[in-house]
Write a protein that holds these residues in place. Structure first.
Motif, PDB file in Angstrom:
ATOM      1  N   PRO A 102       0.864  -1.338   0.051  1.00 18.17           N
ATOM      2  CA  PRO A 102       0.006  -0.025  -0.081  1.00 18.17           C
ATOM      3  C   PRO A 102       0.980   1.119  -0.153  1.00 18.17           C
ATOM      4  CG  PRO A 102       0.120  -0.860   2.292  1.00 18.17           C
ATOM      5  CD  PRO A 102       0.973  -1.776   1.413  1.00 18.17           C
ATOM      6  N   MET A 103       0.408   2.350  -0.429  1.00 20.41           N
ATOM      7  CA  MET A 103       1.117   3.638  -0.380  1.00 20.41           C
ATOM      8  C   MET A 103      -0.041   4.836   0.001  1.00 20.41           C
ATOM      9  SD  MET A 103       2.568   6.124  -3.928  1.00 20.41           S
ATOM     10  CE  MET A 103       0.823   6.278  -4.216  1.00 20.41           C
ATOM     11  N   GLN A 104       0.740   5.572   0.971  1.00 18.14           N
ATOM     12  CA  GLN A 104      -0.268   6.955   1.463  1.00 18.14           C
ATOM     13  C   GLN A 104       0.483   7.773   0.919  1.00 18.14           C
ATOM     14  OE1 GLN A 104       0.397   7.410   5.601  1.00 18.14           O
ATOM     15  NE2 GLN A 104      -1.606   7.771   5.786  1.00 18.14           N
ATOM     16  N   VAL A 105      -0.508   8.621   0.280  1.00 15.30           N
ATOM     17  CA  VAL A 105      -0.070  10.073  -0.693  1.00 15.30           C
ATOM     18  C   VAL A 105      -0.807  11.129  -0.252  1.00 15.30           C
ATOM     19  CG1 VAL A 105      -1.388   9.306  -2.648  1.00 15.30           C
ATOM     20  CG2 VAL A 105       0.727  10.863  -2.782  1.00 15.30           C
ATOM     21  N   SER A 106      -0.361  12.241  -0.238  1.00 15.76           N
ATOM     22  CA  SER A 106      -1.008  13.402  -0.129  1.00 15.76           C
ATOM     23  C   SER A 106      -0.187  14.612  -0.557  1.00 15.76           C
ATOM     24  CB  SER A 106      -1.244  13.734   1.441  1.00 15.76           C
ATOM     25  OG  SER A 106       0.045  14.017   2.187  1.00 15.76           O
ATOM     26  N   GLY A 107      -0.898  15.656  -0.929  1.00 17.37           N
ATOM     27  CA  GLY A 107      -0.252  16.898  -1.590  1.00 17.37           C
ATOM     28  C   GLY A 107      -1.290  18.154  -1.470  1.00 17.37           C
ATOM     29  N   PHE A 108      -0.427  19.304  -1.582  1.00 18.98           N
ATOM     30  CA  PHE A 108      -1.290  20.551  -1.775  1.00 18.98           C
ATOM     31  C   PHE A 108      -0.659  21.453  -2.384  1.00 18.98           C
ATOM     32  CE2 PHE A 108       1.402  21.539   1.781  1.00 18.98           C
ATOM     33  CZ  PHE A 108       1.851  22.828   1.671  1.00 18.98           C
ATOM     34  N   THR A 109      -1.062  22.578  -2.846  1.00 16.22           N
ATOM     35  CA  THR A 109      -0.718  23.515  -3.559  1.00 16.22           C
ATOM     36  C   THR A 109      -1.551  24.951  -3.022  1.00 16.22           C
ATOM     37  OG1 THR A 109      -0.199  22.432  -5.604  1.00 16.22           O
ATOM     38  CG2 THR A 109      -0.370  24.839  -5.847  1.00 16.22           C
ATOM     39  N   SER A 110      -0.674  26.159  -2.760  1.00 14.38           N
ATOM     40  CA  SER A 110      -1.130  27.230  -2.443  1.00 14.38           C
ATOM     41  C   SER A 110      -0.716  28.255  -2.880  1.00 14.38           C
ATOM     42  CB  SER A 110      -0.872  27.478  -0.826  1.00 14.38           C
ATOM     43  OG  SER A 110      -1.284  28.671  -0.241  1.00 14.38           O
ATOM     44  N   THR A 111      -1.664  29.482  -3.649  1.00  6.78           N
ATOM     45  CA  THR A 111      -0.953  30.607  -4.134  1.00  6.78           C
ATOM     46  C   THR A 111      -1.635  31.852  -3.598  1.00  6.78           C
ATOM     47  OG1 THR A 111      -0.869  29.436  -6.351  1.00  6.78           O
ATOM     48  CG2 THR A 111      -1.070  31.688  -6.420  1.00  6.78           C
ATOM     49  N   ILE A 112      -0.843  32.503  -2.984  1.00  6.21           N
ATOM     50  CA  ILE A 112      -1.400  33.616  -2.266  1.00  6.21           C
ATOM     51  C   ILE A 112      -0.566  35.068  -2.896  1.00  6.21           C
ATOM     52  CG2 ILE A 112      -1.165  34.869   0.019  1.00  6.21           C
ATOM     53  CD1 ILE A 112      -0.584  32.361   1.506  1.00  6.21           C
ATOM     54  N   THR A 113      -1.805  35.971  -3.087  1.00  4.47           N
ATOM     55  CA  THR A 113      -1.534  37.340  -3.924  1.00  4.47           C
ATOM     56  C   THR A 113      -2.157  38.315  -2.983  1.00  4.47           C
ATOM     57  OG1 THR A 113      -1.210  36.089  -6.048  1.00  4.47           O
ATOM     58  CG2 THR A 113      -1.351  38.395  -5.926  1.00  4.47           C
ATOM     59  N   PRO A 114      -1.362  39.412  -2.799  1.00  7.05           N
ATOM     60  CA  PRO A 114      -2.096  40.443  -1.914  1.00  7.05           C
ATOM     61  C   PRO A 114      -3.296  40.919  -2.362  1.00  7.05           C
ATOM     62  CG  PRO A 114       0.282  40.848  -1.724  1.00  7.05           C
ATOM     63  CD  PRO A 114       0.018  39.688  -2.811  1.00  7.05           C
ATOM     64  N   GLY A 115      -4.392  41.179  -1.829  1.00  6.15           N
ATOM     65  CA  GLY A 115      -5.533  41.947  -2.420  1.00  6.15           C
ATOM     66  C   GLY A 115      -6.355  40.773  -3.133  1.00  6.15           C
ATOM     67  N   ARG A 116      -6.021  39.582  -3.138  1.00  8.36           N
ATOM     68  CA  ARG A 116      -6.799  38.682  -3.869  1.00  8.36           C
ATOM     69  C   ARG A 116      -7.069  37.262  -2.762  1.00  8.36           C
ATOM     70  NH1 ARG A 116      -4.082  38.339  -9.968  1.00  8.36           N
ATOM     71  NH2 ARG A 116      -4.785  40.511 -10.617  1.00  8.36           N
ATOM     72  N   PRO A 117      -8.070  36.610  -3.307  1.00  9.79           N
ATOM     73  CA  PRO A 117      -8.528  35.330  -2.462  1.00  9.79           C
ATOM     74  C   PRO A 117      -7.321  34.302  -2.663  1.00  9.79           C
ATOM     75  CG  PRO A 117     -10.322  36.254  -3.612  1.00  9.79           C
ATOM     76  CD  PRO A 117      -9.280  36.995  -4.360  1.00  9.79           C
ATOM     77  N   ALA A 118      -6.978  33.735  -1.682  1.00 11.24           N
ATOM     78  CA  ALA A 118      -5.828  32.709  -1.654  1.00 11.24           C
ATOM     79  C   ALA A 118      -6.334  31.321  -2.510  1.00 11.24           C
ATOM     80  CB  ALA A 118      -5.655  32.150  -0.268  1.00 11.24           C
ATOM     81  N   GLN A 119      -5.598  30.719  -3.297  1.00  7.70           N
ATOM     82  CA  GLN A 119      -6.155  29.691  -4.166  1.00  7.70           C
ATOM     83  C   GLN A 119      -5.372  28.406  -3.723  1.00  7.70           C
ATOM     84  OE1 GLN A 119      -5.237  30.394  -8.337  1.00  7.70           O
ATOM     85  NE2 GLN A 119      -6.022  32.484  -8.265  1.00  7.70           N
TER      86      GLN A 119
END
Length: 561
Positions: A102-119
């Motif tokens: 078995p393999m356990q996997v996870s990941g995330f991406t975060s894009t932050i720009t002043p004055g805009r909602p975070a992605q």
């Protein structure tokens, strides 16, 4: 039960199920006899299984330098995966091997720009990976296939390829003889050579390739030899391309692969492309997702195309392409030696060919390319004719100007030599003395005896130069005239009553074909005029027993009365 204990219990249950599946299929309790090689493979399969639990990969990517509309943007991405308890064993009547984990996997991406909602994007998954080795027992080359299911994760990394990378590294370490199938990490590409010029190219290649060597595993080597030694040679016709092969063109040949090459080329005219003669041309680029290693992932090996582009002129040439015309009524057998440049070095080469009657022929080398040369030596013969003027003496194809034999042009020039039918009148001599010495300077080359016949090459004073055979080779030597008789003297050209005659008055009158000088003629000599051109006469002249046609400037003589 909390999440941690639930996860641990699930892993243990899955591992137990895997082991049960494998053990049931592998007939572990039976007394199975294996060869020493197969025993080693089964043991290495178990060691690979143990090593899988060591895989715990964390990949991170941070960037804060990019700007969007004047705002500094922060990008963060992370991938994590690990392999858990791995089961291994033999299946399918102990013929194949299998790993299951078995393999356990996870990941995330975060894009932050002043004055805009975070992605943000994130994901995780828990999947089962299967690695099968078909023919692990009993076959010379087992086939390994990594069966990786789809899974969820939120990073920007090529997660599937990174997972395959960890598995492939262990296959190469523990079972290097296995041939991996399907999508995999590749370090080499095939090489296609494209010729965009108007000439046939001879291409030279050294390849840096990864080959499996018994007892050593995979080793990086230069093929077919180290740079500076003998390269692989391929011929690419004008306007065509060629996929380079690793063999010699027989049925066992297959496309050649390399991570980098040394490659250069030479055309029929002698132009050279040497940008990558002394430095490497990399076929595989650095991959930032794999720590800048030169790797890529694909189902099939990719192809790199290297093109040779035309070189703008004009160029300086020291050779010409040779053509020969046979104006005799019978085929001529020609033995040719020519001085040519190959891969930057001047060499003497040989060629033998037959020219049909009244045909023009382009001699070619062993690779099928037109012969070019700075100078040649040759002899030719038919049933009743012999041409030996240039058998011992060089015929230069490029005239000398200001101490150099070179010329400038957009394309290489052509030198055409014509075998005239009148050459059957070559003088021959018969030995009349009981014996006579054949000499070169003060050295005696050999002895000829009464009745033997030889071609006459030249006569000077009391001596006659003949074509003489010694140790199976035809050489030139001198015999005293008193020991010979001319059996068939070559007749002088009979003046044509309908032609005008050119009488030489100058001490420096050269007879030429193009820029080539055939001979220098002496004051008082007369020749038939065949043609008149602006400031020139085309005349007929005998050179070494052959009748030749050449051009002489009008100012070097007058019309004979």
């Amino acid at each position: 039960m909390d999440g941690t204990n639930l996860s641990r219990s699930f892993v243990q249950l899955l591992a137990f199920g895997c082991l049960t599946l494998l053990c049931g299929a592998a007939t572990w309790g039976q007394d199975v006899q294996f060869s020493e090689r197969d025993q080693s493979r089964a043991q290495r399969l178990d060691k690979m299984s143990d090593s899988m639990s060591e895989v715990n990969v964390v990949k991170q990517k941070n960037s804060g330098d990019e700007k969007a509309e004047g705002r500094r943007q922060s990008d963060v991405s992370e991938l994590r995966f690990r392999f858990l308890v791995c089961a291994s064993g033999l299946v399918h009547d102990n013929k194949d091997g299998m790993l299951l984990f078995p393999m356990q996997v996870s990941g995330f991406t975060s894009t932050i720009t002043p004055g805009r909602p975070a992605q943000r994007k994130h994901g995780s998954d828990f999947v089962e990976i299967r690695v099968e080795f078909v023919g692990l027992i009993g076959q010379d080359t087992p086939k390994a296939e990594i069966k990786l299911p789809a899974f969820q994760q939120g990073s920007t990394f090529p997660a599937e390829d990174l997972v395959r990378e960890e598995i492939q590294k262990r296959i190469e370490k523990f079972l290097p003889e296995a041939e991996i199938q399907g999508r995999q990490r590749r370090r080499e590409k095939q090489l296609r050579i494209e010729n965009k010029t108007k000439e046939t190219l001879r291409v030279f290649v050294h390849r840096r390739t990864n080959e499996f060597q018994k007892g050593k595993g995979y080793q990086w080597i230069w093929a077919p030899s180290e740079p500076g030694e003998r390269p692989q040679v391929a011929v690419v016709p004008a306007g065509e391309s060629l996929l380079l092969e690793s063999g010699g063109g027989d049925s066992a040949s297959k496309p050649a692969t390399a991570q980098r090459v040394r490659i250069w080329a030479e055309s029929e005219s002698g132009q050279r492309w040497t940008d990558y003669h002394e430095k490497d041309l990399w076929l595989v680029e650095k991959n930032p997702d794999f720590d800048d290693e030169r790797v890529y992932y694909s189902e099939k090996i990719e192809t790199y195309t290297h093109a040779f582009e035309p070189q703008p002129g004009p160029h300086v040439y020291t050779e010409r392409v040779l053509t020969m015309r046979n104006e005799a009524p019978q085929p001529l057998s020609v033995s040719l030696e020519y001085r040519t440049t190959e891969d930057g070095s001047a060499k003497w080469r040989k060629a033998e060919f037959t020219i049909s009657a009244n045909e023009t022929y382009e001699p070619k080398n062993d690779l099928g390319m037109r012969i070019r040369a700075s100078r040649v030596r040759f002899g030719a013969r038919s049933d009743d004719r012999r041409y030996e003027t240039h058998q011992e003496e060089d015929l230069w194809l490029v005239s000398e100007q200001e101490g150099q034999r070179a010329y400038q042009a957009d394309e290489i020039g052509e030198f055409r030599y014509v075998f005239l039918a009148a050459a059957k009148d070559v003088d021959t001599a018969t030995v009349t003395a009981a014996s006579a010495n054949v000499k070169s300077g003060t050295d005696v080359l050999g002895v000829v005896k009464r009745g033997q016949k030889f071609d006459v090459l030249e006569q000077k004073g009391d001596w006659t130069r003949i074509a003489y055979q010694k140790d199976g080779e035809r050489i030139a030597g001198w015999v005293q005239k008193k020991d010979l008789s001319i059996d068939r003297p070559a007749p002088k050209a009979t003046p044509d009553s309908s032609r005008q005659r050119f009488r030489v008055t100058s001490n420096s009158a050269d007879v030429k074909i193009g820029t080539e000088t055939l001979a220098r003629v002496s004051p008082g000599q007369e020749y038939d005029i065949l043609e008149e051109r602006s400031g020139w006469y085309r005349i007929e002249i005998r050179i070494g027993g052959e009748v030749r046609h050449g051009m002489v400037q009008k100012r070097h003589g007058v019309i004979a009365q």
